[in-house]
Design a protein around this motif. Sequence first.
Motif, mmCIF file in Angstrom:
data_model
loop_
_atom_site.group_PDB
_atom_site.id
_atom_site.type_symbol
_atom_site.label_atom_id
_atom_site.label_comp_id
_atom_site.label_asym_id
_atom_site.label_seq_id
_atom_site.Cartn_x
_atom_site.Cartn_y
_atom_site.Cartn_z
ATOM 1 N N SER A 149 0.861 -1.185 0.000
ATOM 2 C CA SER A 149 0.000 0.000 0.000
ATOM 3 C C SER A 149 0.892 1.228 0.000
ATOM 4 O O SER A 149 2.047 1.184 0.446
ATOM 5 C CB SER A 149 -0.902 0.041 1.234
ATOM 6 N N ASP B 96 -3.719 2.716 -3.451
ATOM 7 C CA ASP B 96 -2.971 1.822 -4.346
ATOM 8 C C ASP B 96 -2.609 0.509 -3.649
ATOM 9 O O ASP B 96 -1.507 -0.030 -3.824
ATOM 10 C CB ASP B 96 -1.688 2.496 -4.867
ATOM 11 N N THR C 63 -1.776 -0.591 -13.954
ATOM 12 C CA THR C 63 -2.220 0.208 -12.812
ATOM 13 C C THR C 63 -3.740 0.356 -12.765
ATOM 14 O O THR C 63 -4.298 0.640 -11.710
ATOM 15 C CB THR C 63 -1.584 1.615 -12.861
ATOM 16 N N ALA D 147 -6.398 -5.806 -6.856
ATOM 17 C CA ALA D 147 -6.488 -4.443 -6.337
ATOM 18 C C ALA D 147 -7.385 -4.435 -5.105
ATOM 19 O O ALA D 147 -8.461 -5.033 -5.103
ATOM 20 C CB ALA D 147 -7.050 -3.514 -7.407
#
Length: 261
Positions: free
Chosen positions: A98, A108, A145, A212
């Motif tokens: 993280s 993230d 991402t 994620a």
Amino acid sequence: MNICEYKNAMSEIVVKTAGIEEMLYKKLNKNEKNKYKKWIPSYAIAVIAVFVFLFLQGLPATEPMILMTVYAADNDGIPLSNEYVNIKTNAIPLMGSSTIDTQGNYFDSMVNFNINITCEGLEGQEIQTITYTCSDKEVTRGNITSSIVYYVENITMPVEEYKNYKIQEDEKFLSGFYGEGEEIAHLTRLVGNSYTVTYAEQANKQYGIVVASTTDEKGTYHFEDFVIKAEIKLRDGSVVKKKLLVHSGEDAFTEIEIRIL
């Protein structure tokens, strides 16, 4: 009575022949009906046979029996069913990360865990290949991402070997690290949103799944449920499709759960 009166009396008597005609008609009609009655059972059987054939043609073929088993680290395999199987992190080589801002907010976040799923054909069904797909979106280094879930290859190697690893030449390289004073380094390479294994090699393919996640103020990880699709190709050319639902459990960094949909 004279002859004239006799003739007049006889002329008034009418002989009814309609009864004979009716009898003959009824007899002939009855014979015709009996003839058709003899055909009714055969006709009915033929009609039923046609309907049964059409009904059976519309039914899906019986799906071959496939046993799916999940393995985590050195644990014995756990058969998968429509009930959740709980896998603890002490059985999963698991990593997570993280980013934390100055106010202590996490973003993230992601978890990366290794599991291995195998398929076994029952009742003489021979498996040729299995394709596992965790996302319909193609995953590359360029869009990683924004990808919610994808497969990776988690590799461990001696630190000295890692130091000599030519990262810039590896198009699949995502990350790598080792701790101070440790002898083992960890390297992660991108596999993508799906991969295919043969029946013979499936037992040795333990790819990681990166998901994620979100992280709360206590550092607890969570991720949205996602589906793994398995397309199992048999040697006779037929294909069996299965879906696995993956759930994070109370803390994705502590446990995950899997079941067949």
